[in-house]
Motif scaffolding. Sequence first.
Motif, PDB file in Angstrom:
ATOM      1  N   PRO A  39       0.822  -1.212   0.000  1.00 51.67           N
ATOM      2  CA  PRO A  39       0.000   0.000   0.000  1.00 51.67           C
ATOM      3  C   PRO A  39       0.852   1.257   0.000  1.00 51.67           C
ATOM      4  N   ASN A 104      -5.080  -0.958  -6.442  1.00 54.09           N
ATOM      5  CA  ASN A 104      -4.457  -0.180  -5.368  1.00 54.09           C
ATOM      6  C   ASN A 104      -4.288   1.255  -5.851  1.00 54.09           C
ATOM      7  N   PRO A 105      -5.022   2.229  -5.262  1.00 55.66           N
ATOM      8  CA  PRO A 105      -5.872   2.086  -4.089  1.00 55.66           C
ATOM      9  C   PRO A 105      -7.127   1.275  -4.374  1.00 55.66           C
ATOM     10  N   GLN A 207      -5.065  -5.786   2.343  1.00 55.33           N
ATOM     11  CA  GLN A 207      -5.152  -4.833   1.248  1.00 55.33           C
ATOM     12  C   GLN A 207      -5.739  -5.492   0.000  1.00 55.33           C
TER      13      GLN A 207
END
Length: 291
Positions: A39, A104-105, A207
């Motif tokens: 992240p 990601n995000p 994530q």
Amino acid sequence: MRRWPRIAAWCVAALAVAGAAVGSAVVYFGWYDVSATGPHTMPVYALLDVASTRSVKLRSADIKVPDLDSPQRIRRGDALYRAHCAQCHGGPGQGPEPYALGLNPPPPPLVTSARERPAAEVFWIIRQGIKMTGMPAWQYRMTDEQIWDVVGYLRVLPTLSPQQYRDAAPPGDPASGAASSASIAPTEAQPSDRRLGDAKAGRDALQQYLCVTCHAIPGVPGARHYVGPSLDGMADRSRIAGVVPNSPDSMQQWLLDPQRIKPGTAMPALGLREQDARDIAAFLQTLSNVE
């Protein structure tokens, strides 16, 4: 006394040059990790979030909002949402498709959008998209009237229970009860390849399965529009979802199939591998406020 302003100006200039040099070195030598499995850092995530929020607010200020409450608009918006949005953002009790889990995000759940943002901002985001997030500009694929249909439906979406969302799905839609690609568990490792839960690996897996888009997790950057409860102090809680005793094994089963543990829950099945569920359960056991 006159020398102090000059010295201060030189100090500020020197700090600016040093900061620019350090930033350039981080970029040039590849020290910043651009992998989707890692992240953004907290400062980078916070900066991007503020930039996005302020940019959307400025550019949507003059948009005139039409009537969004007509049943016809909401029905059209329902169909458009399921066709174009649910694949990445999911719905009440329905997880995104597998390809969205690696973004990601991560794409946030939209069940809170109508509560968190004015309709004009939601319209602008759908129409224009947002750089470096995977959110496309839908103005090239939908008319403005269709985009307003989606905005109208998003105002209704937070009021739907998982069962109501499923009941409204047309036959063949993943939410109607048919198996979707997100709910099909991937091939498991052989028993000899399995290992104990790894808290660090679990923190990384959070994530990839978009846990941070619904839950605030201490030390893990993620979306700020939360749907579920904070996971702070999760290890100290006596029960999971108020149903089963809180243990690593129970948490693993909850992550793999929440609907079996608590029918009707808004927590979707995300197709976790058993090892990933074991790792995430191990990480959640580290979230304790008891000293």
